[in-house]
Design a protein around this motif. Structure first.
Motif, PDB file in Angstrom:
ATOM      1  N   ARG A   3       0.831  -1.208   0.000  1.00 33.37           N
ATOM      2  CA  ARG A   3       0.000   0.000   0.000  1.00 33.37           C
ATOM      3  C   ARG A   3       0.864   1.256   0.000  1.00 33.37           C
ATOM      4  N   PHE A   4       0.270   2.310  -0.549  1.00 33.29           N
ATOM      5  CA  PHE A   4       0.825   3.655  -0.430  1.00 33.29           C
ATOM      6  C   PHE A   4      -0.174   4.396   0.430  1.00 33.29           C
ATOM      7  N   ALA A   5       0.314   5.054   1.488  1.00 30.26           N
ATOM      8  CA  ALA A   5      -0.604   5.567   2.510  1.00 30.26           C
ATOM      9  C   ALA A   5      -0.315   7.029   2.838  1.00 30.26           C
ATOM     10  N   PRO A   6      -0.563   7.935   1.882  1.00 34.98           N
ATOM     11  CA  PRO A   6      -0.243   9.337   2.134  1.00 34.98           C
ATOM     12  C   PRO A   6      -1.194  10.000   3.126  1.00 34.98           C
ATOM     13  N   SER A   7      -0.652  10.908   3.912  1.00 34.13           N
ATOM     14  CA  SER A   7      -1.479  11.764   4.766  1.00 34.13           C
ATOM     15  C   SER A   7      -1.826  12.995   3.929  1.00 34.13           C
ATOM     16  N   PRO A   8      -3.114  13.273   3.727  1.00 34.87           N
ATOM     17  CA  PRO A   8      -3.479  14.344   2.781  1.00 34.87           C
ATOM     18  C   PRO A   8      -3.384  15.738   3.400  1.00 34.87           C
TER      19      PRO A   8
ATOM     20  N   GLY B  51      -0.859  17.908   2.338  1.00 41.19           N
ATOM     21  CA  GLY B  51      -0.077  18.729   1.411  1.00 41.19           C
ATOM     22  C   GLY B  51       0.068  17.983   0.111  1.00 41.19           C
ATOM     23  N   PRO B  52       0.607  18.658  -0.911  1.00 39.63           N
ATOM     24  CA  PRO B  52       0.770  17.982  -2.203  1.00 39.63           C
ATOM     25  C   PRO B  52       1.887  16.942  -2.151  1.00 39.63           C
ATOM     26  N   LEU B  53       1.843  15.980  -3.051  1.00 39.95           N
ATOM     27  CA  LEU B  53       2.888  14.956  -3.118  1.00 39.95           C
ATOM     28  C   LEU B  53       4.069  15.448  -3.950  1.00 39.95           C
ATOM     29  N   HIS B  54       5.238  14.965  -3.579  1.00 40.20           N
ATOM     30  CA  HIS B  54       6.470  15.317  -4.266  1.00 40.20           C
ATOM     31  C   HIS B  54       7.151  14.076  -4.832  1.00 40.20           C
ATOM     32  N   LEU B  55       8.318  14.302  -5.403  1.00 39.86           N
ATOM     33  CA  LEU B  55       9.042  13.199  -6.047  1.00 39.86           C
ATOM     34  C   LEU B  55       9.331  12.049  -5.077  1.00 39.86           C
ATOM     35  N   GLY B  56       9.595  12.368  -3.815  1.00 42.88           N
ATOM     36  CA  GLY B  56       9.857  11.315  -2.833  1.00 42.88           C
ATOM     37  C   GLY B  56       8.644  10.417  -2.640  1.00 42.88           C
ATOM     38  N   HIS B  57       7.458  11.011  -2.678  1.00 48.24           N
ATOM     39  CA  HIS B  57       6.231  10.201  -2.588  1.00 48.24           C
ATOM     40  C   HIS B  57       6.083   9.332  -3.835  1.00 48.24           C
ATOM     41  N   ALA B  58       6.412   9.922  -4.982  1.00 43.40           N
ATOM     42  CA  ALA B  58       6.306   9.144  -6.232  1.00 43.40           C
ATOM     43  C   ALA B  58       7.200   7.914  -6.131  1.00 43.40           C
ATOM     44  N   PHE B  59       8.415   8.121  -5.637  1.00 45.63           N
ATOM     45  CA  PHE B  59       9.347   6.994  -5.511  1.00 45.63           C
ATOM     46  C   PHE B  59       8.760   5.920  -4.591  1.00 45.63           C
ATOM     47  N   SER B  60       8.233   6.361  -3.455  1.00 40.65           N
ATOM     48  CA  SER B  60       7.671   5.423  -2.477  1.00 40.65           C
ATOM     49  C   SER B  60       6.488   4.645  -3.074  1.00 40.65           C
ATOM     50  N   ALA B  61       5.642   5.346  -3.789  1.00 36.69           N
ATOM     51  CA  ALA B  61       4.483   4.692  -4.403  1.00 36.69           C
ATOM     52  C   ALA B  61       4.927   3.698  -5.479  1.00 36.69           C
ATOM     53  N   ILE B  62       5.957   4.072  -6.238  1.00 31.89           N
ATOM     54  CA  ILE B  62       6.461   3.180  -7.298  1.00 31.89           C
ATOM     55  C   ILE B  62       7.036   1.902  -6.680  1.00 31.89           C
ATOM     56  N   VAL B  63       7.781   2.044  -5.581  1.00 28.84           N
ATOM     57  CA  VAL B  63       8.341   0.860  -4.901  1.00 28.84           C
ATOM     58  C   VAL B  63       7.201  -0.087  -4.519  1.00 28.84           C
ATOM     59  N   ALA B  64       6.174   0.454  -3.874  1.00 24.82           N
ATOM     60  CA  ALA B  64       5.054  -0.387  -3.421  1.00 24.82           C
ATOM     61  C   ALA B  64       4.320  -1.001  -4.613  1.00 24.82           C
TER      62      ALA B  64
ATOM     63  N   PHE C 191      -1.773  -3.548  -5.341  1.00 23.65           N
ATOM     64  CA  PHE C 191      -1.256  -2.291  -4.797  1.00 23.65           C
ATOM     65  C   PHE C 191      -2.446  -1.457  -4.324  1.00 23.65           C
ATOM     66  N   LEU C 192      -2.432  -1.099  -3.059  1.00 20.29           N
ATOM     67  CA  LEU C 192      -3.556  -0.362  -2.466  1.00 20.29           C
ATOM     68  C   LEU C 192      -3.189   1.101  -2.227  1.00 20.29           C
ATOM     69  N   LEU C 193      -4.196   1.947  -2.291  1.00 15.58           N
ATOM     70  CA  LEU C 193      -4.054   3.345  -1.849  1.00 15.58           C
ATOM     71  C   LEU C 193      -4.933   3.523  -0.617  1.00 15.58           C
ATOM     72  N   ARG C 194      -4.339   4.026   0.446  1.00 16.86           N
ATOM     73  CA  ARG C 194      -5.121   4.323   1.651  1.00 16.86           C
ATOM     74  C   ARG C 194      -4.825   5.760   2.068  1.00 16.86           C
TER      75      ARG C 194
ATOM     76  N   LEU D  90       0.455   4.367 -12.294  1.00 16.00           N
ATOM     77  CA  LEU D  90       0.314   3.347 -11.258  1.00 16.00           C
ATOM     78  C   LEU D  90      -1.165   3.010 -11.060  1.00 16.00           C
ATOM     79  N   THR D  91      -1.515   1.756 -11.276  1.00 12.07           N
ATOM     80  CA  THR D  91      -2.897   1.319 -11.069  1.00 12.07           C
ATOM     81  C   THR D  91      -3.039   0.887  -9.618  1.00 12.07           C
ATOM     82  N   PHE D  92      -4.091   1.355  -8.958  1.00  7.53           N
ATOM     83  CA  PHE D  92      -4.255   1.037  -7.531  1.00  7.53           C
ATOM     84  C   PHE D  92      -5.706   0.690  -7.233  1.00  7.53           C
ATOM     85  N   GLU D  93      -5.883  -0.012  -6.117  1.00  3.66           N
ATOM     86  CA  GLU D  93      -7.225  -0.197  -5.558  1.00  3.66           C
ATOM     87  C   GLU D  93      -7.287   0.657  -4.311  1.00  3.66           C
TER      88      GLU D  93
END
Ligand code: GLU
Length: 281
Positions: free
Chosen positions: A12-17, A19-32, A43-46, A72-75
């Motif tokens: 899962r990628f689990a951002p706290s909403p 603020g906007p996402l940055h490149l570091g978030h993109a990297f983290s989401a891509i890893v997951a 791959f989940l989004l929460r 990135l396709t997510f549920e």
């Protein structure tokens, strides 16, 4: 396609909403995303909007659009604000097990006592542990780590990259599991959510590795399933600080709206091609 030692991972990628996402978030989401995809998993989004005062729907909306733009396709699973009842019932169980106490300390009081006892900023100095606080004033709920450890016995957790880690409970302090102003703490919420969502591989940055022992202990106390973890290196600025949401660099949404190609950005991140001044450490 998957094999026995590369099972179909649910990540899962689990951002706290907040603020906007940055490149570091993109990297983290891509890893997951990629670990799930390579294993034939999901791959989940929460959306981790437990902090109602700082969370904004528009940031959650933007995060969804950013992930799609990166290819990135997510549920999506329910956001934390939909799950407060499950946090509350887990809290009730821990209270009934006599593993908690009310804490009325302010941040300043905690810091002063930490300094006096020479403790790290993560370690609660135990001020309220035996104090039986009046519940008329606002209080947080802490987990009594010594009692919890006596119940669980020695525990390990496993990281895909760095292997097995034995938990040393003496250095952990008593974490907040229910906050004064907001409901459940990050530790309690994320542990319950990952179990409820069937996450089998928790991917996140090494900056959150220090939280993992608390999650492993809560899993044991609450009889939850135990995932493995993958704490990845972080994209960092030239001065070594991690690329954070509030820095001046363009957000993913800025890049998207400026017409940049998100899939091409994802491809470069996968290949380890980073913008100048940014490194993965
Ligand atoms: N919501 C957390 C954050 O945005 C991530 C939590 C996690 O991955 O465990 O930093």
């Amino acid at each position: 396609m998957h094999s026995a030692d590369n099972p179909p991972y649910i990540t899962r990628f689990a951002p706290s909403p907040n603020g906007p996402l940055h490149l570091g978030h993109a990297f983290s989401a891509i890893v997951a995303h990629d670990l799930a995809q390579a294993s034939g998993g999901t791959f989940l989004l929460r959306i981790e909007d437990i902090d109602g005062a700082r969370s904004r729907d528009r940031h959650a909306e933007t995060a969804r659009a950013d992930l799609a733009w990166l290819g990135l396709t997510f549920e999506e699973v329910p956001a934390q604000s939909q799950r407060i009842d499950s946090y509350r019932s887990a809290l009730d169980r821990l209270v009934a097990m006599d593993l908690t106490y009310a804490c009325t300390c302010t941040r300043t009081e905690v810091r002063t006592a930490q300094k006096a006892q020479g403790l790290s900023p993560e370690t609660y100095p135990g001020t309220c542990r035996n104090a039986r606080r009046s519940l008329d004033e606002p209080y947080a709920v802490r987990l009594d780590m010594a009692k919890a450890a006596a119940l669980t016995g020695p525990l390990d957790w496993t990281d895909r990259l760095s292997g097995k880690h034995r938990i040393v409970t003496e250095t952990l302090g008593d974490p907040v599991i229910w906050r004064k102003e907001e409901p459940a703490s990050y530790h309690l919420a994320v542990t319950l959510d990952d179990a409820a969502d069937g996450v089998t591989l928790v991917t996140r940055g090494t900056d959150l590795a220090a939280s993992t022992p608390y999650h492993r202990i809560l899993q044991e106390l609450l009889g939850l399933s135990v995932p493995i973890w993958h704490h990845h290196a972080l994209l960092r600025d030239i001065d070594g600080t991690k690329l954070a949401k509030r820095k001046g660099s363009p957000s993913l949404a800025d890049r998207r709206l400026a017409g940049e190609d998100g899939r091409a950005i994802a491809k470069r991140l996968r290949a380890g091609e980073l913008p100048s001044g940014i490194s993965l450490r």
